[in-house]
Write an enzyme that holds these catalytic residues in place. Sequence first.
Site, short mmCIF file in Angstrom:
data_model
loop_
_atom_site.label_atom_id
_atom_site.label_comp_id
_atom_site.label_asym_id
_atom_site.label_seq_id
_atom_site.Cartn_x
_atom_site.Cartn_y
_atom_site.Cartn_z
N ASP A 185 -2.60 8.33 -2.96
CA ASP A 185 -1.49 8.12 -2.03
C ASP A 185 -1.19 9.52 -1.50
O ASP A 185 -0.62 10.35 -2.22
CB ASP A 185 -0.27 7.55 -2.75
CG ASP A 185 0.87 7.29 -1.78
OD1 ASP A 185 0.96 8.00 -0.76
OD2 ASP A 185 1.67 6.37 -2.03
N HIS A 186 -1.62 9.79 -0.27
CA HIS A 186 -1.60 11.18 0.16
C HIS A 186 -0.20 11.78 0.19
O HIS A 186 -0.03 12.98 0.15
CB HIS A 186 -2.30 11.36 1.52
CG HIS A 186 -1.51 10.87 2.68
ND1 HIS A 186 -1.49 9.56 3.07
CD2 HIS A 186 -0.68 11.53 3.52
CE1 HIS A 186 -0.69 9.45 4.11
NE2 HIS A 186 -0.19 10.62 4.41
N HIS A 248 3.94 4.64 -0.23
CA HIS A 248 4.56 5.96 -0.04
C HIS A 248 6.04 5.99 -0.45
O HIS A 248 6.48 6.87 -1.17
CB HIS A 248 4.48 6.41 1.42
CG HIS A 248 3.09 6.40 1.97
ND1 HIS A 248 2.00 6.82 1.26
CD2 HIS A 248 2.61 6.01 3.18
CE1 HIS A 248 0.92 6.70 2.01
NE2 HIS A 248 1.25 6.21 3.17
#
Length: 494
Positions: A185-186, A248
């Site tokens: 999950d960047h 996110h």
Amino acid sequence: MTHDRTTAPTSIVVFGGTGDLAKRKLFPAFFNLFIDEWMPVHFQIIALGRKPFDQEGFRAYVLENLKEFSRNKQFTEEQWTSFSEKITFLNFDITDENSFLHLNEKLTAFDVTCDNRANRLFYLSVAPNFIDSVSSSLKKAGMADEVKKDRIIIEKPFGYDKASAVALNQLLNQNFQEEQIYRIDHYLGKETVQNILAFRFANTVFEPLWSNRHIESVQITVAEQVGVEDRGGYYDHSGALRDMIQNHLLQILCMVAMDAPVEFESSLVRDKKAEILKTVRRIKPEDINHYTVRAQYTDGEINGKAKKAYRQEPGVDSNSNTETFVAMKFYIDNPRWQGVPFYMRTGKSMAQKKSCVIVNFKEVPNKTFVNGTDRLQRNQLTINIQPEMDIRLSFMAKKPGLDMTLNPVEMVFDYFESAPDSPEAYETLLIDALDGDSTLFMRSDQVEEAWDIIATIQEEWENGTYSPMHTYPAGSWGPEAADELLSRQGHRWL
Ligand code: NAD
């Protein structure tokens, strides 16, 4: 997460090496890690894709993309040449067994040059429907059997709902050990998100205030100014709840709300995050309208330019019922957070690009400075994630002058000032994966809990009757209903 240069020789395999993510994020990240001397001394990158590139053609394509997307654009020819020699392009069809045999040969040949079996990092930058066949083929060919050396990175979306995420976890766990699986999950690689834990747990002044005794509410906003661009076909089957909240925003919530782990160690950090997700109160179908707002953008204007309505975007069904905006309220049922609303909102085609967390503190209990009409502004802590990268603490101070008048002021820590060229999220995450540090990646239980949190909402929005689809003009901050969600409790979006 604190490392010296990664030392183990490594083969990096990028499935989807000709795709958008590889072009904009992965190759620039590997390149920047290389020029900053974080990559292992001995490594190769094998890019797999279906476009008919030859070696030189592919390297030229990577160079062109680096010029556009690399954080560091001032690189020398020598740096590029040494990096480019590490790249091999392989024409590859995931559905063809021979492609895997060919890949295996390349990996084995590299091992020979290392006099040892090198580490292997497989990045699955391909559509989710390929995860099954890629992981089964890797297993079948025995290419990722060394648990301590071989890792597989899985991109979002991880599943479509809870059942599909559970099935995907089961499938991956049949082929790999959990410690080999890196679900990315960047957002978790962003400096400003990682800093939330440092800010909370490496200082004595904030953590004692970090509970329902002193905090009134928390807001998490991830607003995008872009619409669905050329990803309408994908987005129309996803929507903001799946695409943003499930991953996110809930991950940011974990960083804000989790308890301190005994030590900054992968499993301990992830245990604490999973605990938070377990204690997020599940919303009952009949309450969904009270806790959530969904909306779609209509036509409007962004930065002086006309913007089409969502339903007119390419790839989007003209009767689409997919939300491009979500606002919602969560409660966390544990002693620390009981009664504190966590508001979240995310949307596309909004007024501004902005991701931030705002912690609103309670009112001052005594009335020392309130003289009838004056109201003291409550303390607020703002953690700006992007594009601004700073932390702001607002507090009341005396206005300079002879009388005792107060006004709000701010203390600011600005990332750009202290580190104008900080690494991109993908750089941080890739170096962690190369090092075998999974702290910033999601474990299977975290992903499943996150899907569980939104499960009833998903179901109700798809099949139920309680929740209307609101609209908002492109270029605005969302529908009025999102404001009402907060004003019912005397709050407002900040
Ligand atoms: P893309 O469509 O641009 O690229 C897909 C890649 O898959 C291409 O390299 C293509 O050659 C390859 N491919 C397709 N079929 C193949 C086959 N049969 N055999 C071999 N290769 C095949 O996709 P993308 O935008 O790069 O996204 C990749 C993954 O990353 C997806 O899971 C996506 O959800 C995820 N992701 C992308 C972004 C982004 O910014 N692009 C952001 C977050 C997550």
